[in-house]
Design an enzyme around this catalytic site. Sequence first.
Site, PDB file in Angstrom:
ATOM      1  N   ASP A  60       7.207   9.571  43.808  1.00 19.95           N
ATOM      2  CA  ASP A  60       5.602  10.687  43.066  1.00 19.95           C
ATOM      3  C   ASP A  60       5.709   9.401  41.392  1.00 19.95           C
ATOM      4  OD1 ASP A  60       3.746  11.987  41.309  1.00 19.95           O
ATOM      5  OD2 ASP A  60       3.681  13.884  42.552  1.00 19.95           O
ATOM      6  N   ALA A  84      -3.451   6.690  43.931  1.00 18.53           N
ATOM      7  CA  ALA A  84      -4.663   7.327  43.227  1.00 18.53           C
ATOM      8  C   ALA A  84      -5.305   8.544  44.025  1.00 18.53           C
ATOM      9  CB  ALA A  84      -5.760   7.196  43.191  1.00 18.53           C
ATOM     10  N   THR A 101      -2.170  12.728  38.701  1.00 21.59           N
ATOM     11  CA  THR A 101      -1.592  11.494  39.258  1.00 21.59           C
ATOM     12  C   THR A 101      -2.218  10.384  38.902  1.00 21.59           C
ATOM     13  OG1 THR A 101      -1.373  12.198  41.967  1.00 21.59           O
ATOM     14  CG2 THR A 101      -2.558   9.760  41.954  1.00 21.59           C
ATOM     15  N   THR A 131     -12.000   1.342  39.648  1.00 17.64           N
ATOM     16  CA  THR A 131     -13.376   1.614  40.355  1.00 17.64           C
ATOM     17  C   THR A 131     -14.800   1.518  39.935  1.00 17.64           C
ATOM     18  OG1 THR A 131     -15.378   2.755  41.320  1.00 17.64           O
ATOM     19  CG2 THR A 131     -13.519   4.260  39.921  1.00 17.64           C
ATOM     20  N   ASP A 132     -15.673   0.916  40.657  1.00 21.41           N
ATOM     21  CA  ASP A 132     -16.909   0.903  40.124  1.00 21.41           C
ATOM     22  C   ASP A 132     -17.729   2.201  39.259  1.00 21.41           C
ATOM     23  OD1 ASP A 132     -17.837   1.941  41.937  1.00 21.41           O
ATOM     24  OD2 ASP A 132     -19.470   0.294  42.858  1.00 21.41           O
ATOM     25  N   GLU A 133     -16.867   3.104  39.730  1.00 20.26           N
ATOM     26  CA  GLU A 133     -17.880   4.623  39.704  1.00 20.26           C
ATOM     27  C   GLU A 133     -17.461   5.441  38.327  1.00 20.26           C
ATOM     28  OE1 GLU A 133     -17.245   7.334  42.586  1.00 20.26           O
ATOM     29  OE2 GLU A 133     -16.741   5.827  44.594  1.00 20.26           O
ATOM     30  N   TYR A 157     -13.433  12.586  39.528  1.00 19.20           N
ATOM     31  CA  TYR A 157     -12.701  11.665  40.053  1.00 19.20           C
ATOM     32  C   TYR A 157     -12.977  10.747  39.256  1.00 19.20           C
ATOM     33  CZ  TYR A 157     -12.477   7.072  42.750  1.00 19.20           C
ATOM     34  OH  TYR A 157     -11.569   5.230  42.704  1.00 19.20           O
ATOM     35  N   LYS A 161     -10.541   8.037  36.561  1.00 25.34           N
ATOM     36  CA  LYS A 161     -10.035   6.494  36.955  1.00 25.34           C
ATOM     37  C   LYS A 161     -10.637   5.859  34.635  1.00 25.34           C
ATOM     38  CE  LYS A 161      -8.732   4.450  39.785  1.00 25.34           C
ATOM     39  NZ  LYS A 161      -7.997   3.788  40.058  1.00 25.34           N
ATOM     40  N   PRO A 212     -22.754  14.664  58.192  1.00 25.17           N
ATOM     41  CA  PRO A 212     -23.178  15.225  57.416  1.00 25.17           C
ATOM     42  C   PRO A 212     -23.697  14.026  56.796  1.00 25.17           C
ATOM     43  CG  PRO A 212     -20.673  14.942  57.374  1.00 25.17           C
ATOM     44  CD  PRO A 212     -21.217  14.021  58.429  1.00 25.17           C
ATOM     45  N   ARG A 221     -24.832   2.594  47.723  1.00 23.59           N
ATOM     46  CA  ARG A 221     -23.735   1.687  47.548  1.00 23.59           C
ATOM     47  C   ARG A 221     -23.237   0.588  47.917  1.00 23.59           C
ATOM     48  NH1 ARG A 221     -23.874   6.184  45.498  1.00 23.59           N
ATOM     49  NH2 ARG A 221     -22.025   8.162  44.987  1.00 23.59           N
TER      50      ARG A 221
HETATM   51  P1  NAD Z   1      -6.044   5.945  49.134  1.00 20.70           P
HETATM   52  O1  NAD Z   1      -6.696   7.587  48.796  1.00 20.70           O
HETATM   53  O2  NAD Z   1      -6.437   5.337  50.636  1.00 20.70           O
HETATM   54  O3  NAD Z   1      -4.891   5.294  49.348  1.00 20.70           O
HETATM   55  C1  NAD Z   1      -4.032   5.871  47.775  1.00 20.70           C
HETATM   56  C2  NAD Z   1      -3.172   5.752  47.865  1.00 20.70           C
HETATM   57  O4  NAD Z   1      -1.502   6.439  47.211  1.00 20.70           O
HETATM   58  C3  NAD Z   1      -2.161   7.243  49.467  1.00 20.70           C
HETATM   59  O5  NAD Z   1      -1.325   6.011  49.942  1.00 20.70           O
HETATM   60  C4  NAD Z   1      -1.283   7.657  48.536  1.00 20.70           C
HETATM   61  O6  NAD Z   1       0.207   8.586  49.183  1.00 20.70           O
HETATM   62  C5  NAD Z   1      -1.187   7.730  47.419  1.00 20.70           C
HETATM   63  N1  NAD Z   1      -0.721   8.374  45.992  1.00 20.70           N
HETATM   64  C6  NAD Z   1      -1.315   9.758  45.684  1.00 20.70           C
HETATM   65  N2  NAD Z   1      -0.862  10.417  45.176  1.00 20.70           N
HETATM   66  C7  NAD Z   1       0.547   9.256  44.634  1.00 20.70           C
HETATM   67  C8  NAD Z   1       1.306   9.432  43.448  1.00 20.70           C
HETATM   68  N3  NAD Z   1       1.288  10.541  42.424  1.00 20.70           N
HETATM   69  N4  NAD Z   1       2.573   8.948  43.528  1.00 20.70           N
HETATM   70  C9  NAD Z   1       2.597   8.072  44.176  1.00 20.70           C
HETATM   71  N5  NAD Z   1       1.790   7.614  45.516  1.00 20.70           N
HETATM   72  C10 NAD Z   1       1.122   8.868  45.507  1.00 20.70           C
HETATM   73  O7  NAD Z   1      -6.569   5.338  48.138  1.00 20.70           O
HETATM   74  P2  NAD Z   1      -8.100   3.774  48.366  1.00 20.70           P
HETATM   75  O8  NAD Z   1      -9.134   3.853  49.006  1.00 20.70           O
HETATM   76  O9  NAD Z   1      -6.843   2.549  49.179  1.00 20.70           O
HETATM   77  O10 NAD Z   1      -7.668   3.109  46.607  1.00 20.70           O
HETATM   78  C11 NAD Z   1      -7.005   2.204  45.773  1.00 20.70           C
HETATM   79  C12 NAD Z   1      -7.405   2.248  44.890  1.00 20.70           C
HETATM   80  O11 NAD Z   1      -8.258   1.727  44.407  1.00 20.70           O
HETATM   81  C13 NAD Z   1      -7.354   3.497  44.191  1.00 20.70           C
HETATM   82  O12 NAD Z   1      -6.829   4.122  42.701  1.00 20.70           O
HETATM   83  C14 NAD Z   1      -8.848   3.602  44.054  1.00 20.70           C
HETATM   84  O13 NAD Z   1      -9.372   4.742  43.180  1.00 20.70           O
HETATM   85  C15 NAD Z   1      -9.461   2.587  43.666  1.00 20.70           C
HETATM   86  N6  NAD Z   1     -10.930   2.477  44.574  1.00 20.70           N
HETATM   87  C16 NAD Z   1     -11.009   2.510  45.871  1.00 20.70           C
HETATM   88  C17 NAD Z   1     -11.871   2.219  46.724  1.00 20.70           C
HETATM   89  C18 NAD Z   1     -12.170   2.458  47.504  1.00 20.70           C
HETATM   90  O14 NAD Z   1     -13.885   2.120  48.560  1.00 20.70           O
HETATM   91  N7  NAD Z   1     -11.619   3.201  48.574  1.00 20.70           N
HETATM   92  C19 NAD Z   1     -13.419   1.445  45.851  1.00 20.70           C
HETATM   93  C20 NAD Z   1     -12.672   0.999  44.289  1.00 20.70           C
HETATM   94  C21 NAD Z   1     -11.598   1.421  44.010  1.00 20.70           C
HETATM   95  P1  TYD Z   2     -17.892   8.279  50.079  1.00 19.04           P
HETATM   96  O1  TYD Z   2     -17.043   7.223  51.369  1.00 19.04           O
HETATM   97  O2  TYD Z   2     -17.288   9.360  49.826  1.00 19.04           O
HETATM   98  O3  TYD Z   2     -17.703   7.104  49.099  1.00 19.04           O
HETATM   99  P2  TYD Z   2     -18.351   7.430  46.958  1.00 19.04           P
HETATM  100  O4  TYD Z   2     -18.208   9.324  46.739  1.00 19.04           O
HETATM  101  O5  TYD Z   2     -16.816   6.890  46.386  1.00 19.04           O
HETATM  102  O6  TYD Z   2     -18.848   6.819  47.005  1.00 19.04           O
HETATM  103  O7  TYD Z   2     -19.342   8.217  49.911  1.00 19.04           O
HETATM  104  C1  TYD Z   2     -20.192   6.632  50.183  1.00 19.04           C
HETATM  105  C2  TYD Z   2     -21.540   7.746  49.858  1.00 19.04           C
HETATM  106  O8  TYD Z   2     -21.689   9.050  51.479  1.00 19.04           O
HETATM  107  C3  TYD Z   2     -21.702   8.562  48.577  1.00 19.04           C
HETATM  108  O9  TYD Z   2     -23.538   8.600  48.722  1.00 19.04           O
HETATM  109  C4  TYD Z   2     -21.746  10.272  49.199  1.00 19.04           C
HETATM  110  C5  TYD Z   2     -22.168   9.660  50.605  1.00 19.04           C
HETATM  111  N1  TYD Z   2     -21.374  10.958  51.929  1.00 19.04           N
HETATM  112  C6  TYD Z   2     -22.318  11.767  53.268  1.00 19.04           C
HETATM  113  O10 TYD Z   2     -23.467  11.216  52.746  1.00 19.04           O
HETATM  114  N2  TYD Z   2     -21.488  11.847  53.419  1.00 19.04           N
HETATM  115  C7  TYD Z   2     -20.325  12.571  53.696  1.00 19.04           C
HETATM  116  O11 TYD Z   2     -19.682  13.405  54.430  1.00 19.04           O
HETATM  117  C8  TYD Z   2     -19.508  11.668  52.999  1.00 19.04           C
HETATM  118  C9  TYD Z   2     -18.296  12.216  52.660  1.00 19.04           C
HETATM  119  C10 TYD Z   2     -20.684  10.698  51.821  1.00 19.04           C
END
Ligand code: NAD
Ligand code: TYD
Length: 351
Positions: A60, A84, A101, A131-133, A157, A161, A212, A221
Amino acid sequence: MKKILITGGAGFIGSHVVRRFVNTYSNYQIVNLDKLTYAGNLENLRDVEQAPSYKFVKGDIVDAEFINKLFTDENFDAVIHLAAESHVDRSIANPIEFVMTNVVGTVNLLNAARNSWKGDYDKKRFYHVSTDEVYGTLGEGTEMFTEQTAYDPHSPYSASKASSDHFVRAYHDTYGMDCVISNCSNNYGSFHFPEKLIPLSINNIKNNKPIPIYGKGENIRDWLWVEDHARAIDVIFHKAKTGSTYNIGGHNEWTNIDLIRTLCKVMDKKLGRPEGTSAQLITFVTDRAGHDLRYAIDATKLKNDLGWEPSLQFEEGLEKTVDWYLANEEWLNNVTSGNYQHYYEDQYQNR
Ligand code: NAD
Ligand code: TYD
């Protein structure tokens, strides 16, 4: 020989980054540190887990004592930090876990790296994946996020970040640590946990369950194929100047409703259902609180400086993704039933 710590390597994007690094760089040792939360799944890495240059450590990042010991024992040359809490809806329900985290965990890693590297950052690097968020929301126009856009996070979130990004920059500016940050748009592709829009919808369509859509589905997005993100991380890790930031994006904006209608057509074709069948599952539900209207990334800097561009058109990537989910029914069933959480006990604990 370089030893690289990749955090969050059992998650969606992290598993693609681990796979790419293990398969591409035989001269690197890759240590994957992951807590294996609900989002971590070692089945994502089954194809590389036997590689001699790969090691998994369960732990962790919030546990400072454990993290410091790991850095002392392993003597890492670099960190690529992806671990994360990543789901906006969960952050609305439980913000504190995101602070722990995403903020405390990141600062623990920065501290451990600082203690380990003792001010000598030659050939050392701390790469923070963000992230871009963090930039907040755009209007409906054509404006895009650049690396100069001011931070304006709205969800717990994105606030967590943004905070972690500030700490990474502070460690660069204050201690001279070699840090780089990238901010990426929404990813899609294989091994994506089915709580996020695209895999959730694929799973629901497959099982004839409602899809949903929050609000009217008008939120926009910018979607990027996850393997293009992993390639961008590789390029930035190796070539970016210290202290730099890169935006990564697909130049691929979709309203949620148009995206889901397109996905429904692909699913009808793949499942051999009459066109229009899956779209009947679309169900508009209560909007997400504080729902950002639009994200769009200007990735010009990454293209001009380091030559990176997305490789796939969205339609092609979406079809590949659907094919992957339909071919990997066991993975999907294990994830939705919770069975994947036993994989660690079976494969690792008694080694
Ligand atoms: P994910 O939720 O799929 O994976 C996160 C991983 O982190 C998991 O394997 C989880 O077990 C591990 N984790 C969580 N808490 C932990 C802790 N306390 N100690 C050790 N490990 C821990 O996330 P993802 O979508 O693969 O995103 C990875 C990174 O990329 C994140 O930092 C996220 O902010 C960033 N990111 C994600 C997206 C996206 O579209 N998914 C876009 C831009 C940036
Ligand atoms: P998500 O995949 O949760 O990514 P993020 O919130 O990080 O952009 O959601 C993508 C978009 O889809 C966001 O505008 C929220 C919407 N959304 C739905 O409309 N229904 C759903 O069940 C989920 C999970 C997301």
